[in-house]
Design a protein around this motif. Structure first.
Motif, mmCIF file in Angstrom:
data_model
loop_
_atom_site.group_PDB
_atom_site.id
_atom_site.type_symbol
_atom_site.label_atom_id
_atom_site.label_comp_id
_atom_site.label_asym_id
_atom_site.label_seq_id
_atom_site.Cartn_x
_atom_site.Cartn_y
_atom_site.Cartn_z
ATOM 1 N N GLU A 6 0.739 -1.156 -0.407
ATOM 2 C CA GLU A 6 -0.301 -0.319 0.050
ATOM 3 C C GLU A 6 1.068 1.143 0.153
ATOM 4 O O GLU A 6 1.857 1.227 0.827
ATOM 5 C CB GLU A 6 -1.365 0.395 1.287
ATOM 6 C CG GLU A 6 -2.000 -1.247 1.465
ATOM 7 C CD GLU A 6 -2.768 -1.084 0.130
ATOM 8 O OE1 GLU A 6 -3.270 -0.233 0.106
ATOM 9 O OE2 GLU A 6 -3.628 -2.012 0.202
ATOM 10 N N PRO A 7 0.385 2.238 -0.140
ATOM 11 C CA PRO A 7 1.276 3.331 -0.176
ATOM 12 C C PRO A 7 1.423 4.193 1.047
ATOM 13 O O PRO A 7 0.572 3.322 2.591
ATOM 14 C CB PRO A 7 0.492 4.663 -1.377
ATOM 15 C CG PRO A 7 -0.497 4.066 -1.613
ATOM 16 C CD PRO A 7 -0.512 2.454 -1.712
ATOM 17 N N GLU A 8 2.642 4.000 1.016
ATOM 18 C CA GLU A 8 2.838 5.181 2.590
ATOM 19 C C GLU A 8 1.688 5.724 3.313
ATOM 20 O O GLU A 8 1.194 7.185 2.577
ATOM 21 C CB GLU A 8 4.623 5.721 2.481
ATOM 22 C CG GLU A 8 4.900 4.795 1.960
ATOM 23 C CD GLU A 8 5.379 4.011 2.366
ATOM 24 O OE1 GLU A 8 5.552 2.570 1.753
ATOM 25 O OE2 GLU A 8 5.459 3.657 3.335
ATOM 26 N N ASP A 9 1.121 5.328 4.577
ATOM 27 C CA ASP A 9 0.645 6.029 5.415
ATOM 28 C C ASP A 9 1.116 7.547 5.780
ATOM 29 O O ASP A 9 2.262 7.148 7.028
ATOM 30 C CB ASP A 9 0.152 5.392 6.773
ATOM 31 C CG ASP A 9 -1.086 6.172 6.490
ATOM 32 O OD1 ASP A 9 -1.754 5.570 8.118
ATOM 33 O OD2 ASP A 9 -1.625 6.991 6.751
ATOM 34 N N ARG A 10 0.865 8.898 5.417
ATOM 35 C CA ARG A 10 1.345 9.908 5.600
ATOM 36 C C ARG A 10 0.867 10.968 5.999
ATOM 37 O O ARG A 10 1.196 11.586 6.929
ATOM 38 C CB ARG A 10 2.608 10.632 4.485
ATOM 39 C CG ARG A 10 1.463 11.089 3.399
ATOM 40 C CD ARG A 10 1.901 11.901 2.666
ATOM 41 N NE ARG A 10 1.293 11.979 1.842
ATOM 42 C CZ ARG A 10 0.093 14.086 2.178
ATOM 43 N NH1 ARG A 10 0.987 14.421 2.843
ATOM 44 N NH2 ARG A 10 -0.408 14.643 1.436
ATOM 45 N N GLN A 11 -0.643 10.479 6.381
ATOM 46 C CA GLN A 11 -1.720 11.740 7.085
ATOM 47 C C GLN A 11 -1.262 10.802 9.002
ATOM 48 O O GLN A 11 -2.111 12.063 9.657
ATOM 49 C CB GLN A 11 -2.467 11.014 6.962
ATOM 50 C CG GLN A 11 -2.913 11.013 5.222
ATOM 51 C CD GLN A 11 -4.284 11.754 4.608
ATOM 52 O OE1 GLN A 11 -5.265 10.572 5.352
ATOM 53 N NE2 GLN A 11 -4.016 11.465 3.567
ATOM 54 N N ALA A 161 4.891 14.537 -0.756
ATOM 55 C CA ALA A 161 5.885 14.517 -0.059
ATOM 56 C C ALA A 161 5.609 13.961 1.350
ATOM 57 O O ALA A 161 4.121 14.493 1.545
ATOM 58 C CB ALA A 161 6.500 16.214 0.174
ATOM 59 N N ILE A 162 6.276 13.376 1.946
ATOM 60 C CA ILE A 162 6.121 12.918 3.438
ATOM 61 C C ILE A 162 6.599 13.811 4.468
ATOM 62 O O ILE A 162 7.746 13.653 4.932
ATOM 63 C CB ILE A 162 6.668 11.216 3.389
ATOM 64 C CG1 ILE A 162 6.710 10.498 2.088
ATOM 65 C CG2 ILE A 162 6.579 10.499 4.493
ATOM 66 C CD1 ILE A 162 6.898 8.995 2.095
ATOM 67 N N THR A 163 5.659 14.312 4.516
ATOM 68 C CA THR A 163 5.874 15.224 6.270
ATOM 69 C C THR A 163 5.733 15.426 7.042
ATOM 70 O O THR A 163 4.514 14.369 7.125
ATOM 71 C CB THR A 163 5.746 16.954 5.463
ATOM 72 O OG1 THR A 163 4.059 16.652 5.294
ATOM 73 C CG2 THR A 163 6.526 17.349 3.883
ATOM 74 N N TYR A 164 6.281 15.689 8.415
ATOM 75 C CA TYR A 164 5.738 16.354 9.956
ATOM 76 C C TYR A 164 4.959 16.570 9.662
ATOM 77 O O TYR A 164 3.984 17.690 8.766
ATOM 78 C CB TYR A 164 6.576 16.275 10.601
ATOM 79 C CG TYR A 164 7.406 15.458 10.862
ATOM 80 C CD1 TYR A 164 7.557 14.258 11.001
ATOM 81 C CD2 TYR A 164 8.831 15.584 10.466
ATOM 82 C CE1 TYR A 164 8.499 13.143 12.040
ATOM 83 C CE2 TYR A 164 10.449 14.988 10.685
ATOM 84 C CZ TYR A 164 9.438 13.436 11.239
ATOM 85 O OH TYR A 164 10.672 12.719 11.310
ATOM 86 N N SER A 165 3.645 16.441 11.089
ATOM 87 C CA SER A 165 3.249 17.560 10.990
ATOM 88 C C SER A 165 2.466 19.741 10.343
ATOM 89 O O SER A 165 2.301 19.940 10.209
ATOM 90 C CB SER A 165 1.903 17.774 12.442
ATOM 91 O OG SER A 165 2.955 18.203 13.437
ATOM 92 N N ASP A 166 4.308 19.393 10.726
ATOM 93 C CA ASP A 166 4.562 20.995 10.967
ATOM 94 C C ASP A 166 5.114 21.508 9.434
ATOM 95 O O ASP A 166 6.031 22.493 8.880
ATOM 96 C CB ASP A 166 5.556 21.714 11.441
ATOM 97 C CG ASP A 166 7.112 20.579 11.573
ATOM 98 O OD1 ASP A 166 7.599 19.600 10.649
ATOM 99 O OD2 ASP A 166 7.011 20.497 12.688
ATOM 100 N N GLY A 167 4.693 20.261 7.783
ATOM 101 C CA GLY A 167 6.030 20.667 7.009
ATOM 102 C C GLY A 167 7.066 20.139 6.146
ATOM 103 O O GLY A 167 7.428 20.045 5.433
ATOM 104 N N GLN A 168 7.574 19.566 7.910
ATOM 105 C CA GLN A 168 9.071 19.046 7.287
ATOM 106 C C GLN A 168 9.168 18.195 7.296
ATOM 107 O O GLN A 168 8.404 16.999 7.469
ATOM 108 C CB GLN A 168 9.879 19.778 8.926
ATOM 109 C CG GLN A 168 9.949 20.894 9.100
ATOM 110 C CD GLN A 168 10.837 21.160 10.382
ATOM 111 O OE1 GLN A 168 11.756 21.120 10.383
ATOM 112 N NE2 GLN A 168 10.614 20.938 11.848
#
Length: 351
Positions: A6-11, A161-168
């Protein structure tokens, strides 16, 4: 789903559910440094070498190994066939070692320098990587694990893009998967593939009984182990691993290439690129607009014969790491970051 995943869960920015007791080391079926040496491996491979030589009289058989980053982005596009197999026909497809992507952490412990580490299967849930947000840290014993921020973002299989909640960007050690295709010159001789794979199956079984230092040489990029694969696939991958070492004075050598449109680019000439199997970086994907590289062995029979000679030489300490050619001859220097694996069982909590 990409490559069966499955696509990576980034949410999911919330900490994953943690059981009170966890095992942080991912169990593997084949660990090269834990092989049990057999006194019969050399005699068996000597006979198998003779079988490879006899079968080689029936024609030529080639193999193209393709390795993709996981998650695979950019999506693989149509590329020219490697020139080494021009005019040959594909007659089979096989697999090889693979790795799941893992989030990277900085491990802090009093009195010790911070070190980069991975936490095994802690954040894996049903083949999905669940990201621990950088607003949280993990505490394990006396150590604190801080989620790393990457210089640039890795993308999931949908291109996000796989990012943290702050966009980094999340620090991730990309995974990889392999595909091997077998080619022959004459489709009227499908038995040539069957003949080779039958012998390769027996040769692969011998790899479980070689001395530890031989196994370490062959699987130098996979010493943590990998899920078990068929013995014929084990042999095919071992030939490539040996060929990429480009041992001086032997004909068994191979290079890794990728495509930028219709232009073929050697992997080892890309700035900052390591030839380590697990390090096809996102920067490589940006430079070449490709998520994979490939390598070719154009004569599997001859390669197998030479590979067995090299295994004997390694066992007799006639070849060591110093016998490998350096970057200018197609094998990049191993100067990439070394990761620490956490291999203990303990209580873990989010802080």
């Amino acid at each position: 789903m990409e490559n069966g995943r499955e696509p990576e869960d980034r949410q999911d920015a919330n900490p994953p559910d943690m059981p009170p007791q966890i095992t942080l080391d991912t169990a593997k079926s084949f660990k090269p440094l834990e092989v049990s040496e057999s006194g019969l491996w050399r005699k068996s491979l000597t006979r198998i070498q003779e079988r490879f030589h006899e079968a080689s009289q029936g024609g030529k058989i080639a193999c193209v190994l393709t390795q993709s980053i996981v998650p695979e982005w950019p999506k693989r596009h149509e590329t020219p066939e490697p020139p080494e197999i021009f005019g040959m026909k594909s007659v089979g497809c096989y697999g090889g070692p693979s790795r799941e992507p893992e989030q990277l952490f900085l491990r802090h412990e009093e009195g010790k320098p911070a070190e980069i580490c991975k936490l095994g299967d802690l954040l894996q849930r049903e083949w999905q990587l669940r990201i621990l947000d950088n607003t949280h840290k993990l505490k394990l014993g006396n150590a604190i694990f801080e989620p790393m921020v990457a210089e640039s973002a890795l993308h999931d299989a949908s291109g996000n893009a796989i990012t943290y909640s702050d966009g980094q960007p999340v620090g991730i050690d990309a995974g990889c998967s392999r595909n091997l295709r077998i080619f022959i010159e004459d489709l009227q001789k499908p038995s040539l593939r069957d003949s080779y794979m039958g012998i390769a199956r027996d040769a692969g079984k011998c790899l479980y009984g070689v001395p530890t230092h031989v196994s370490r040489f062959v699987w130098h990029d996979w010493q943590a182990g990998f899920w078990e694969i068929g013995s014929e696939q084990l042999w095919l991958n071992a030939i490539f691993e040996i060929a990429w070492r480009n041992v001086l004075g032997t004909p068994l050598t191979a290079r890794k290439f990728t495509w930028n449109g219709s232009t073929r680019i050697p992997v080892d000439v890309v700035p900052g690129m390591s030839s380590r199997a697990d390090n096809y970086s996102s920067s490589m994907a940006r430079i070449t607009n490709s998520s994979h590289w490939y390598s070719v062995i154009d004569d599997l029979f001859n390669a197998s014969i030479v590979a067995i000679d090299l295994l004997f030489a390694i066992a007799d300490d006639e070849i060591d790491n110093a016998g490998c050619q350096k970057v200018q001859d197609g094998c990049s220097s191993m100067n990439s970051c070394e990761f620490v694996s956490v291999r203990e069982s303990a209580s873990c909590r989010v802080v």
